[in-house]
Design a protein around this motif. Sequence first.
Motif, PDB file in Angstrom:
ATOM      1  N   ALA A  58       0.834  -1.211   0.000  1.00  0.00           N
ATOM      2  CA  ALA A  58       0.000   0.000   0.000  1.00  0.00           C
ATOM      3  C   ALA A  58       0.867   1.258   0.000  1.00  0.00           C
ATOM      4  CB  ALA A  58      -0.936  -0.002   1.209  1.00  0.00           C
ATOM      5  N   CYS A  59       1.976   1.238   0.742  1.00  0.00           N
ATOM      6  CA  CYS A  59       2.888   2.382   0.768  1.00  0.00           C
ATOM      7  C   CYS A  59       3.545   2.594  -0.593  1.00  0.00           C
ATOM      8  CB  CYS A  59       3.955   2.187   1.844  1.00  0.00           C
ATOM      9  SG  CYS A  59       3.334   2.370   3.526  1.00  0.00           S
ATOM     10  N   GLY A  60       3.846   1.504  -1.276  1.00  0.00           N
ATOM     11  CA  GLY A  60       4.477   1.616  -2.577  1.00  0.00           C
ATOM     12  C   GLY A  60       3.536   2.050  -3.678  1.00  0.00           C
ATOM     13  N   LEU A  61       2.231   1.805  -3.490  1.00  0.00           N
ATOM     14  CA  LEU A  61       1.253   2.110  -4.536  1.00  0.00           C
ATOM     15  C   LEU A  61       0.736   3.539  -4.498  1.00  0.00           C
ATOM     16  CD1 LEU A  61      -0.834  -1.211  -4.367  1.00  0.00           C
ATOM     17  CD2 LEU A  61       0.583  -0.452  -6.291  1.00  0.00           C
ATOM     18  N   ASN A  62       0.832   4.198  -3.328  1.00  0.00           N
ATOM     19  CA  ASN A  62       0.213   5.519  -3.200  1.00  0.00           C
ATOM     20  C   ASN A  62       1.025   6.357  -2.211  1.00  0.00           C
ATOM     21  OD1 ASN A  62      -1.508   7.687  -2.245  1.00  0.00           O
ATOM     22  ND2 ASN A  62      -3.253   6.589  -3.123  1.00  0.00           N
ATOM     23  N   LYS A  63       1.605   7.474  -2.717  1.00  0.00           N
ATOM     24  CA  LYS A  63       2.494   8.289  -1.872  1.00  0.00           C
ATOM     25  C   LYS A  63       1.747   8.927  -0.703  1.00  0.00           C
ATOM     26  CE  LYS A  63       6.308  11.518  -2.226  1.00  0.00           C
ATOM     27  NZ  LYS A  63       7.183  12.286  -3.150  1.00  0.00           N
ATOM     28  N   LYS A  64       0.542   9.432  -0.971  1.00  0.00           N
ATOM     29  CA  LYS A  64      -0.232  10.051   0.114  1.00  0.00           C
ATOM     30  C   LYS A  64      -0.614   9.007   1.161  1.00  0.00           C
ATOM     31  CE  LYS A  64      -4.214  13.051   0.978  1.00  0.00           C
ATOM     32  NZ  LYS A  64      -5.366  13.760   0.373  1.00  0.00           N
ATOM     33  N   PHE A  87      10.892   2.384   2.634  1.00  0.00           N
ATOM     34  CA  PHE A  87      11.666   1.910   1.482  1.00  0.00           C
ATOM     35  C   PHE A  87      10.800   1.764   0.233  1.00  0.00           C
ATOM     36  CE2 PHE A  87      14.550  -0.615   4.596  1.00  0.00           C
ATOM     37  CZ  PHE A  87      15.172   0.570   4.979  1.00  0.00           C
ATOM     38  N   GLU A  88       9.489   1.535   0.429  1.00  0.00           N
ATOM     39  CA  GLU A  88       8.606   1.286  -0.713  1.00  0.00           C
ATOM     40  C   GLU A  88       8.381   2.535  -1.566  1.00  0.00           C
ATOM     41  OE1 GLU A  88       7.744  -1.815  -1.471  1.00  0.00           O
ATOM     42  OE2 GLU A  88       8.954  -2.308   0.285  1.00  0.00           O
ATOM     43  N   ALA A 104      20.801   5.472   2.318  1.00  0.00           N
ATOM     44  CA  ALA A 104      20.798   6.682   3.142  1.00  0.00           C
ATOM     45  C   ALA A 104      19.854   6.544   4.332  1.00  0.00           C
ATOM     46  CB  ALA A 104      20.396   7.887   2.279  1.00  0.00           C
ATOM     47  N   ILE A 105      18.675   5.952   4.108  1.00  0.00           N
ATOM     48  CA  ILE A 105      17.711   5.766   5.198  1.00  0.00           C
ATOM     49  C   ILE A 105      18.264   4.811   6.253  1.00  0.00           C
ATOM     50  CG2 ILE A 105      15.422   4.858   5.780  1.00  0.00           C
ATOM     51  CD1 ILE A 105      14.524   5.752   2.955  1.00  0.00           C
ATOM     52  N   VAL A 106      18.873   3.719   5.803  1.00  0.00           N
ATOM     53  CA  VAL A 106      19.423   2.732   6.739  1.00  0.00           C
ATOM     54  C   VAL A 106      20.545   3.340   7.567  1.00  0.00           C
ATOM     55  CG1 VAL A 106      20.650   0.540   6.921  1.00  0.00           C
ATOM     56  CG2 VAL A 106      18.737   0.760   5.332  1.00  0.00           C
ATOM     57  N   LYS A 107      21.389   4.158   6.947  1.00  0.00           N
ATOM     58  CA  LYS A 107      22.482   4.810   7.684  1.00  0.00           C
ATOM     59  C   LYS A 107      21.932   5.653   8.822  1.00  0.00           C
ATOM     60  CE  LYS A 107      26.129   5.076   4.179  1.00  0.00           C
ATOM     61  NZ  LYS A 107      26.905   5.976   3.279  1.00  0.00           N
ATOM     62  N   ASP A 108      20.862   6.405   8.545  1.00  0.00           N
ATOM     63  CA  ASP A 108      20.256   7.238   9.590  1.00  0.00           C
ATOM     64  C   ASP A 108      19.693   6.390  10.726  1.00  0.00           C
ATOM     65  OD1 ASP A 108      20.854   9.555   8.247  1.00  0.00           O
ATOM     66  OD2 ASP A 108      18.886   9.744   7.288  1.00  0.00           O
ATOM     67  N   LEU A 109      19.091   5.258  10.386  1.00  0.00           N
ATOM     68  CA  LEU A 109      18.497   4.390  11.412  1.00  0.00           C
ATOM     69  C   LEU A 109      19.552   3.790  12.331  1.00  0.00           C
ATOM     70  CD1 LEU A 109      15.837   2.461   9.289  1.00  0.00           C
ATOM     71  CD2 LEU A 109      15.352   3.987  11.208  1.00  0.00           C
TER      72      LEU A 109
END
Length: 782
Positions: free
Chosen positions: A542-548, A572-573, A583-588
Amino acid sequence: MANTSPATENLSDNTKMHFVRFKVRLAELLTTDIILSLATFFMFSPAKIDELRHAKNSPGQLMVSLMEERGQIKPNDISPLLIALDKLELHGLRTTLHRIFQGSEDKTCLFVRYLKTFYKQLYSKIHPIAYIREQVYCVNDLFVEGGIEMHGRYNKGRKRPLEGCRMEAVTLKSYRDVFNNDIISSKRILLEGDPGYGKSTFALQASYDWCIASDSSPLKGVDIFILLPLRLLGDILSICLAIKLILMPGESKLTEEDIMEILINSRCVVMILDGYDEYPNKNIFDQSEMMKVIAGNMFADFKVITCTRSAYLPNNLDVETVKVRLTGFDNNARDEYIRRAVAVNNNQAARRINDLLTKSPVLSDICQVPLFCVMFVHISNEEESVVSFASVTSLFSHILTCFYEHMRTKPGRDRQPNDLCIIPDYPKLNKLLFEALTGNNQQIVWQKNDFKNNVGDVCYNELIAIGILIEDDILKVNYKPGMAAVPFFQQTTVVRFYHKLFAEWYAASYLSKCAGRMFPLWLRNKFEKINPVNLQFVFRFACGLNKKASSRIIKYLKETEDGQYFASLCIFEQVGEADEVVAIVKDLLIGGVIMRSTDSRLLQRSKIQILDIAAKSDIRIPCVSLELCSPTVDESGLNLILHSGLSLSILSSLQKLWISDINNRRLTNEEFATILTYSSQCTNLKELRCRGTCQRVNLPGEPELDARVNCLVHFAIIIANVAGKKDLVSPKHPRKVQQQVRKAHLMRERTEEVQGSVAEAIDEIAGSISHEANIQVRTYIY
């Protein structure tokens, strides 16, 4: 096999046909060991024996032909063969063949033959990709050993006896270990795994092993092997009736009583009940014989393996049940599958597919799920233009596109209005599946007519045509009104998805649209229906299909207990490139990762997935701290198994590993050594700290001293990798350990003798490890 010979020229047609049938049955019953024994007894030439030994296709038929040529079997005489079997002490086979030759094959032989015929129809028609119907494989040509671990008390010869209610994970070397009584002596085994992890493939491979009587398989000595797909049973509550109606052919004259007699009089019976999660009568404990078998209240001496999804475990398990979990593909299993299934003798194709998998850290992680890996590998082999994918949604969208495009390009098919859409949108289908998967009782099977009426003819026919939706015929028991309960059986057609992940995709399509336009309060009600442990891909798709929708879902997940890391997987989706994931993983990972025994399974699994992505992308992991997780290392030394049953594979970019408090249990020398072995393979590890009560550091020949150590010793160990380095960095003094030791002083005075002996014992364990792994170990006892 010879068709004619001088011995058959003057015989009647009936005799000739009877002899042909006998030769077919004889070839089926001859195993490789028996063939070689008979060949030696009949004094075949060494060349012939070697030919039989290495015959890949039908060695039994070759042996039958050779015996016929030599006159050892004739249409009216098989006495040379019977004498040979008698001399070789193969009395059971001798009796069986004698009965078959006389035309009176006993019921057990007939039952076994029917079973093998049915199983062959199953295991020899495997379609890795549903829409590519022309590609048909035998399960043995595709089967690859994935990860498999055992949790239970019956692990003979593998680990020390388990203590209390603790269920330590033991990695099994092969799926065949499940059937080996020397490894798992329990008669009840629960085989669990998440969707796509290969439970049904495991069952089919086992049926193949039994049918061919493989010399290396523990199933070789099994008299009767029953594989029952529980989803097909409908209202059938009797297990013998289920066997008769599902596994026996229509012409079979065997009755329920015959089958029961065969089963209870057989020396060794193995039974696999596949698809417990899809069994319609799982709640009828007192009536369903299948449930009685699972509980150990029926056929207690049979070895019974019940296969189910991890989210649907039986409540009425036998107390001696051992749990076995399928954990998916590692890199070696993935590489082996590529070379066996699609890149046979083609190193260039294998490298191309492997490069695609390793380009994307998310794709590499998700392909630990065998189903995803298999689909991706076959599609990549079919289409050389395939590129890598940055998210699970983009991968699955491509897979679905391939399904639809294959259907649209079939010769003779007329173009349809929906063909303009890459993946057609069916709102009724999406809503039906969302409500089915998120209801109180999750539904994954539907009556054909009900499903068709809900989604419409066009949608239904399309799903069937591309292979996503599958029809199954099941049996229903009906009772004629006004008569004394005389049952009769009627076939009815049900439908299910090729795999539950396809149903989750359509449910996610519904959620993505709702999350993109609904009011927050109404939307929250939709979110709360979804259990992310069982339906994680509904959220991720669902996250990958629709940005909002993605922003609303991620906000909701971050507010839920233990949802922070799972929300990161959903982020990530929405990324477009692999660099964004990095970049996201580095921050986590800036502050390291803490895993606690109190963490939910979802939280632990999410953290492990992010750590795996980091390691595969060579992202620095500052520290992993395991608090009260009671970790053990599997036999391969490659996985750290947490108390939850989840495993942490080798993390090549890990800098520090802290194991806090080994849960007040006895840490043996062997366990300590395996932790060092695991740590030494994390190639960038600079520090290992084990903090807790070392209740048993064995000191040979000093039992009194050992007892004092058990009460007093807390320890911290610093390991530094020095491969290619000249100087060893001095570790910092662990202050918290000092505080724990001061408390220990109040209990018992510690002497220098104890302190020295403990240090010596630990150094002795660590010495051999550090010598092989090129690491240095400094031990501090407080």
